[in-house]
Design an enzyme around this catalytic site. Structure first.
Site, PDB file in Angstrom:
ATOM      1  N   ASP A   1      -7.284  19.211 -14.096  1.00 35.14           N
ATOM      2  CA  ASP A   1      -7.523  18.004 -14.583  1.00 35.14           C
ATOM      3  C   ASP A   1      -7.110  17.989 -15.947  1.00 35.14           C
ATOM      4  O   ASP A   1      -7.898  18.723 -16.839  1.00 35.14           O
ATOM      5  CB  ASP A   1      -9.046  17.623 -14.278  1.00 35.14           C
ATOM      6  CG  ASP A   1      -9.543  16.259 -14.913  1.00 35.14           C
ATOM      7  OD1 ASP A   1      -8.691  15.756 -15.815  1.00 35.14           O
ATOM      8  OD2 ASP A   1     -10.352  15.765 -14.351  1.00 35.14           O
TER       9      ASP A   1
ATOM     10  N   LYS B   1      -7.847   7.052 -19.399  1.00 38.42           N
ATOM     11  CA  LYS B   1      -8.343   7.770 -20.718  1.00 38.42           C
ATOM     12  C   LYS B   1      -6.996   7.498 -21.570  1.00 38.42           C
ATOM     13  O   LYS B   1      -6.255   6.330 -21.719  1.00 38.42           O
ATOM     14  CB  LYS B   1      -8.672   9.024 -20.291  1.00 38.42           C
ATOM     15  CG  LYS B   1     -10.054   9.140 -19.408  1.00 38.42           C
ATOM     16  CD  LYS B   1     -10.994   8.258 -20.146  1.00 38.42           C
ATOM     17  CE  LYS B   1     -12.238   8.277 -19.079  1.00 38.42           C
ATOM     18  NZ  LYS B   1     -12.208   8.523 -17.597  1.00 38.42           N
TER      19      LYS B   1
ATOM     20  N   TYR C   1     -16.261  16.937 -15.437  1.00 37.70           N
ATOM     21  CA  TYR C   1     -16.849  15.555 -15.585  1.00 37.70           C
ATOM     22  C   TYR C   1     -17.717  15.321 -14.456  1.00 37.70           C
ATOM     23  O   TYR C   1     -17.652  15.784 -13.311  1.00 37.70           O
ATOM     24  CB  TYR C   1     -15.751  14.455 -15.373  1.00 37.70           C
ATOM     25  CG  TYR C   1     -16.057  13.079 -15.169  1.00 37.70           C
ATOM     26  CD1 TYR C   1     -16.894  12.338 -16.125  1.00 37.70           C
ATOM     27  CD2 TYR C   1     -15.783  12.409 -13.774  1.00 37.70           C
ATOM     28  CE1 TYR C   1     -17.252  11.056 -15.878  1.00 37.70           C
ATOM     29  CE2 TYR C   1     -16.207  10.879 -13.840  1.00 37.70           C
ATOM     30  CZ  TYR C   1     -16.944  10.615 -14.672  1.00 37.70           C
ATOM     31  OH  TYR C   1     -17.549   9.400 -14.607  1.00 37.70           O
TER      32      TYR C   1
ATOM     33  N   ARG D   1       0.751  -1.145  -0.056  1.00 36.21           N
ATOM     34  CA  ARG D   1      -0.042   0.108  -0.018  1.00 36.21           C
ATOM     35  C   ARG D   1       0.726   1.181   0.138  1.00 36.21           C
ATOM     36  O   ARG D   1       0.669   2.405  -0.523  1.00 36.21           O
ATOM     37  CB  ARG D   1      -0.991  -0.194   0.993  1.00 36.21           C
ATOM     38  CG  ARG D   1      -1.720   1.547   1.281  1.00 36.21           C
ATOM     39  CD  ARG D   1      -3.101   1.383   2.287  1.00 36.21           C
ATOM     40  NE  ARG D   1      -2.740   0.259   3.449  1.00 36.21           N
ATOM     41  CZ  ARG D   1      -2.223   0.511   4.408  1.00 36.21           C
ATOM     42  NH1 ARG D   1      -1.369   1.604   4.481  1.00 36.21           N
ATOM     43  NH2 ARG D   1      -2.158  -0.328   5.417  1.00 36.21           N
TER      44      ARG D   1
END
Ligand code: P1T
Length: 389
Positions: free
Chosen positions: A176, A201, A104, A52
């Site tokens: 972003d 993406k 978004y 982690r």
């Protein structure tokens, strides 16, 4: 390979983050599919303790992200939204965020339904006008969050102009950069403090991974984000990290083709008698064209358009009638996608806000892939002729 900054974007895409594996010489970073690392004695280890916190495959990818965005530090998250969530978790109740009006749908939903109830105050403004950002600032403003180009309206914000407002006041500017990718735009070079990607993406590029990224050049910001990533645990997995490392090697080639196809299809749509407004920042008539030309290297493969009359049934028929363009949410993969934002990716945006912004019933978004442009145009033509009589 330590210093890539003087090399071209393509060379950097191929080499970013990867070194031959020290134990074998393997040219590709191995998939370290391990949760933990054996210690010789308590606290005596090779720099890796628990996956982690750190994993070598993820670490290679994180340094590739930093390299491509011209930053110093990269972090890879379980999704784009997990990355955004980590930035918002640096804030305390009462802190204020100025967010772009067009985002978004999932980002706006995260802000409205998760962070606002925790006491974070959001002001949604049209960041295409930096003066509106300035006038929304209070002494509690800690963060400006924006997309450029925006999803789905393809609005452009002058990143340097907003940074000029935020920097002297110590307010973080987060951009972003999903729609542009670092091949077309590197917001840190224009004064942003944090760059975020839905890696799902263009960076992944093959529609097989969900992942997010944060990049910064500020050690203090990185330390805060890294602590949140470790404390909250929304990390990218080793196999997914490997897939994205593989995808990055062709990022420059893919983006070049997305841009070529995007340019051809945007112009074709604009001259089509059954199509109304076309949203693509490469048009000289686009209100953000001059800014896009200044801060982007090209205009990308994301396009939105309206059919004449803005008819919902016709729009639904059109998106269901393409054969090469797949009807699906997401974007940025090698294959072309088509979708209806009001009913799909932006359905969670309240209808009155969608209407205000101009996300109408006849509004369609396409992610132009890397196929042959003429085939894509023929596909759109047959779908338009079925849907719009
Ligand atoms: O889906 P995820 O990896 O969590 O990323 C969210 C996200 C963040 N920012 C932008 C600009 C995005 O486009 C997305 C995800 N977008 C879609 C799934 C879509 O079809 O628009």
């Amino acid at each position: 390979m330590n210093e890539l900054k003087h090399l071209g974007k393509g060379t950097r895409a191929v080499h970013a983050g990867v070194e031959p594996d020290p134990s074998t010489g393997a040219i590709m970073t191995p998939i370290f599919q391990t949760s933990t690392y054996v210690q010789e004695a308590v606290g005596v280890h090779k720099g890796w303790e628990y996956s982690r916190s750190h994993n070598p495959t993820r670490a290679a990818l994180e340094s590739a992200f930093a390299e491509l965005e011209n930053g110093k530090y990269g972090l890879a998250f379980a999704s784009g939204l997990a990355a955004i969530d980590a930035v918002l978790k640096t804030l305390k109740p009462g802190d204020e965020v100025i967010a772009g009006q067009d985002l978004y749908g999932g980002t706006a939903r995260l802000f409205r339904t998760n962070h606002a109830p925790m006491g974070i105050v959001f002001h949604f403004v049209d960041t295409q006008k930096p003066e509106l950002v300035e006038s929304a600032i209070t002494d509690k403003t800690k963060l400006v969050w924006l997309e450029s180009p925006t999803n789905p309206l393809m609005q452009i914000t002058d990143i340097a102009a907003v940074a000029k407002i935020t920097k002297p006041r110590g307010i973080w500017l987060a951009v972003d950069n999903t729609f542009a990718s670092p091949m077309l735009q590197r917001p840190l070079e224009h004064g942003a403090d944090i760059v975020m990607h839905s890696v799902t993406k263009y960076l992944g590029g093959h529609s097989d991974v969900v992942m997010g990224a944060l990049i910064t050049e500020d050690e203090q910001i990185d330390a805060q984000l890294r602590t949140i990533q470790n404390n909250c645990g929304a990390i990218a997995q080793p196999f997914d990290s490997f897939l994205v490392l593989r995808g990055l090697k062709t990022l420059h080639l893919r983006i070049e083709r997305h841009c070529q196809n995007g340019r051809k299809i945007a112009h074709w749509l604009q001259s089509h008698p059954k199509i109304g407004k076309v949203y693509w920042p490469g048009f000289e008539t686009h209100p953000g064209h001059e800014v896009a030309k200044k801060q982007m290297d090209d205009f990308g493969g994301m396009i939105a358009f309206e059919i004449h009359g803005n008819n919902l049934e016709q729009a639904k028929k059109l998106v269901a009638s393409t054969q090469l363009f797949a009807l699906a949410e997401s974007l940025g993969g090698v294959e072309s996608l088509i979708e209806h934002p009001a009913a799909m990716t932006h359905a969670s945006v309240p209808a009155e806000i969608r209407a205000q912004l101009g996300i109408s019933d006849g509004f369609i978004r396409i992610s132009v892939g890397v196929e042959d442009a003429d085939d894509l145009i023929a596909d759109l033509e047959q779908a338009i002729s079925i849907a719009v009589q």
